[in-house]
Scaffold this motif. Structure first.
Motif, PDB file in Angstrom:
ATOM      1  N   GLU A  17       0.830  -1.206   0.000  1.00  0.00           N
ATOM      2  CA  GLU A  17       0.000   0.000   0.000  1.00  0.00           C
ATOM      3  C   GLU A  17       0.867   1.260   0.000  1.00  0.00           C
ATOM      4  OE1 GLU A  17      -3.682   2.126   2.379  1.00  0.00           O
ATOM      5  OE2 GLU A  17      -2.998   0.156   3.018  1.00  0.00           O
ATOM      6  N   GLU A  18       1.956   1.257   0.751  1.00  0.00           N
ATOM      7  CA  GLU A  18       2.855   2.418   0.772  1.00  0.00           C
ATOM      8  C   GLU A  18       3.474   2.664  -0.596  1.00  0.00           C
ATOM      9  OE1 GLU A  18       5.557   1.473   3.951  1.00  0.00           O
ATOM     10  OE2 GLU A  18       4.171   2.183   5.490  1.00  0.00           O
ATOM     11  N   ILE A  19       3.858   1.612  -1.280  1.00  0.00           N
ATOM     12  CA  ILE A  19       4.428   1.736  -2.626  1.00  0.00           C
ATOM     13  C   ILE A  19       3.385   2.320  -3.579  1.00  0.00           C
ATOM     14  CG2 ILE A  19       5.261   0.430  -4.631  1.00  0.00           C
ATOM     15  CD1 ILE A  19       6.508  -1.533  -2.503  1.00  0.00           C
ATOM     16  N   LEU A  20       2.169   1.792  -3.522  1.00  0.00           N
ATOM     17  CA  LEU A  20       1.110   2.294  -4.402  1.00  0.00           C
ATOM     18  C   LEU A  20       0.742   3.734  -4.071  1.00  0.00           C
ATOM     19  CD1 LEU A  20      -1.190  -0.864  -4.626  1.00  0.00           C
ATOM     20  CD2 LEU A  20       0.571  -0.085  -6.232  1.00  0.00           C
ATOM     21  N   ASN A  21       0.739   4.088  -2.787  1.00  0.00           N
ATOM     22  CA  ASN A  21       0.489   5.482  -2.390  1.00  0.00           C
ATOM     23  C   ASN A  21       1.538   6.404  -2.993  1.00  0.00           C
ATOM     24  OD1 ASN A  21      -1.799   5.059  -0.803  1.00  0.00           O
ATOM     25  ND2 ASN A  21      -0.628   4.801   1.077  1.00  0.00           N
ATOM     26  N   ALA A  22       2.804   5.994  -2.929  1.00  0.00           N
ATOM     27  CA  ALA A  22       3.899   6.819  -3.460  1.00  0.00           C
ATOM     28  C   ALA A  22       3.806   6.950  -4.982  1.00  0.00           C
ATOM     29  CB  ALA A  22       5.246   6.214  -3.063  1.00  0.00           C
ATOM     30  N   LEU A  23       3.404   5.891  -5.638  1.00  0.00           N
ATOM     31  CA  LEU A  23       3.338   5.905  -7.102  1.00  0.00           C
ATOM     32  C   LEU A  23       2.111   6.623  -7.651  1.00  0.00           C
ATOM     33  CD1 LEU A  23       4.461   2.316  -8.093  1.00  0.00           C
ATOM     34  CD2 LEU A  23       5.507   4.440  -8.840  1.00  0.00           C
ATOM     35  N   ALA A  42      -7.345   5.507  -7.700  1.00  0.00           N
ATOM     36  CA  ALA A  42      -8.140   4.314  -8.014  1.00  0.00           C
ATOM     37  C   ALA A  42      -7.319   3.052  -7.792  1.00  0.00           C
ATOM     38  CB  ALA A  42      -8.635   4.387  -9.456  1.00  0.00           C
ATOM     39  N   GLU A  43      -6.028   3.126  -8.060  1.00  0.00           N
ATOM     40  CA  GLU A  43      -5.160   1.967  -7.900  1.00  0.00           C
ATOM     41  C   GLU A  43      -5.073   1.528  -6.437  1.00  0.00           C
ATOM     42  OE1 GLU A  43      -4.006   4.109 -11.630  1.00  0.00           O
ATOM     43  OE2 GLU A  43      -4.406   4.735  -9.577  1.00  0.00           O
ATOM     44  N   VAL A  44      -4.909   2.489  -5.542  1.00  0.00           N
ATOM     45  CA  VAL A  44      -4.846   2.190  -4.110  1.00  0.00           C
ATOM     46  C   VAL A  44      -6.201   1.684  -3.622  1.00  0.00           C
ATOM     47  CG1 VAL A  44      -4.530   3.180  -1.795  1.00  0.00           C
ATOM     48  CG2 VAL A  44      -2.948   3.771  -3.641  1.00  0.00           C
ATOM     49  N   GLN A  45      -7.268   2.310  -4.068  1.00  0.00           N
ATOM     50  CA  GLN A  45      -8.609   1.870  -3.677  1.00  0.00           C
ATOM     51  C   GLN A  45      -8.879   0.448  -4.151  1.00  0.00           C
ATOM     52  OE1 GLN A  45     -11.565   4.758  -4.816  1.00  0.00           O
ATOM     53  NE2 GLN A  45     -10.472   6.427  -3.795  1.00  0.00           N
ATOM     54  N   GLU A  46      -8.444   0.138  -5.369  1.00  0.00           N
ATOM     55  CA  GLU A  46      -8.636  -1.212  -5.900  1.00  0.00           C
ATOM     56  C   GLU A  46      -7.848  -2.233  -5.075  1.00  0.00           C
ATOM     57  OE1 GLU A  46      -8.466  -3.587 -10.167  1.00  0.00           O
ATOM     58  OE2 GLU A  46      -8.011  -1.446 -10.118  1.00  0.00           O
ATOM     59  N   PHE A  47      -6.619  -1.888  -4.705  1.00  0.00           N
ATOM     60  CA  PHE A  47      -5.818  -2.778  -3.872  1.00  0.00           C
ATOM     61  C   PHE A  47      -6.485  -2.998  -2.514  1.00  0.00           C
ATOM     62  CE2 PHE A  47      -2.484  -3.474  -0.660  1.00  0.00           C
ATOM     63  CZ  PHE A  47      -1.988  -4.687  -1.124  1.00  0.00           C
ATOM     64  N   ASN A  48      -6.976  -1.927  -1.925  1.00  0.00           N
ATOM     65  CA  ASN A  48      -7.601  -2.019  -0.601  1.00  0.00           C
ATOM     66  C   ASN A  48      -8.953  -2.736  -0.627  1.00  0.00           C
ATOM     67  OD1 ASN A  48      -5.524  -0.847   0.860  1.00  0.00           O
ATOM     68  ND2 ASN A  48      -6.269   1.215   0.485  1.00  0.00           N
ATOM     69  N   ALA A  49      -9.546  -2.871  -1.809  1.00  0.00           N
ATOM     70  CA  ALA A  49     -10.845  -3.537  -1.928  1.00  0.00           C
ATOM     71  C   ALA A  49     -10.723  -5.058  -2.028  1.00  0.00           C
ATOM     72  CB  ALA A  49     -11.582  -2.998  -3.153  1.00  0.00           C
ATOM     73  N   ILE A  50      -9.513  -5.569  -2.095  1.00  0.00           N
ATOM     74  CA  ILE A  50      -9.307  -7.011  -2.209  1.00  0.00           C
ATOM     75  C   ILE A  50      -9.572  -7.671  -0.861  1.00  0.00           C
ATOM     76  CG2 ILE A  50      -7.612  -8.836  -2.672  1.00  0.00           C
ATOM     77  CD1 ILE A  50      -6.227  -6.833  -4.595  1.00  0.00           C
ATOM     78  N   TYR A  51     -10.353  -8.743  -0.889  1.00  0.00           N
ATOM     79  CA  TYR A  51     -10.657  -9.512   0.316  1.00  0.00           C
ATOM     80  C   TYR A  51      -9.704 -10.691   0.430  1.00  0.00           C
ATOM     81  CZ  TYR A  51     -15.061  -7.032   0.937  1.00  0.00           C
ATOM     82  OH  TYR A  51     -16.003  -6.063   1.146  1.00  0.00           O
ATOM     83  N   TYR A  52      -9.187 -10.906   1.621  1.00  0.00           N
ATOM     84  CA  TYR A  52      -8.290 -12.031   1.899  1.00  0.00           C
ATOM     85  C   TYR A  52      -8.930 -13.015   2.877  1.00  0.00           C
ATOM     86  CZ  TYR A  52      -4.948  -8.895  -0.267  1.00  0.00           C
ATOM     87  OH  TYR A  52      -4.309  -8.058  -1.153  1.00  0.00           O
ATOM     88  N   LEU A  60      -2.381 -10.234  -9.659  1.00  0.00           N
ATOM     89  CA  LEU A  60      -2.834  -9.786 -10.983  1.00  0.00           C
ATOM     90  C   LEU A  60      -2.923  -8.263 -11.065  1.00  0.00           C
ATOM     91  CD1 LEU A  60      -5.588 -12.415 -11.845  1.00  0.00           C
ATOM     92  CD2 LEU A  60      -3.353 -12.128 -12.924  1.00  0.00           C
ATOM     93  N   LEU A  61      -3.426  -7.646 -10.005  1.00  0.00           N
ATOM     94  CA  LEU A  61      -3.503  -6.188  -9.976  1.00  0.00           C
ATOM     95  C   LEU A  61      -2.108  -5.582 -10.065  1.00  0.00           C
ATOM     96  CD1 LEU A  61      -4.952  -3.469  -9.614  1.00  0.00           C
ATOM     97  CD2 LEU A  61      -4.768  -3.834  -7.131  1.00  0.00           C
TER      98      LEU A  61
END
Length: 95
Positions: free
Chosen positions: A33-39, A45-55, A82-83
């Protein structure tokens, strides 16, 4: 930053034997998440999509065994992988 995403993608393989409550997974998720926030930015939308993944399973019943949690975790890791692969490709194209 491309190398960091590649590292996180590779790290998903080592997480397959872990669980959604393991320290290794928690560290991986925060780092990713920190890497995606920086990028892309914290509200991207990219960070939101990552955070929407259920584990973990989306719903629970009294009949669920450990397999349901393991399957949900593996599915979440596969979705995250995949994301990250698609975001890596996006960076390469624009980069």
């Amino acid at each position: 930053m491309r190398k960091e995403i590649e590292r996180q993608i590779v790290a998903t393989e080592g997480l397959k034997g872990k669980s959604s409550v393991s320290a290794e997974f928690a560290t991986w998720r925060v780092q990713t998440e920190e890497i995606l926030n920086a990028l892309f930015g914290k509200d991207s939308a990219e960070v939101q999509e990552f955070n929407a993944i259920y584990y973990t399973p989306v719903f629970l019943t009294c009949c669920m065994g450990d397999e349901a949690f393991e399957e949900a975790f593996r599915g979440g890791l596969a979705e995250a992988r995949l994301l990250l692969l698609s975001l890596l490709e996006k960076i390469r194209r624009t980069g």
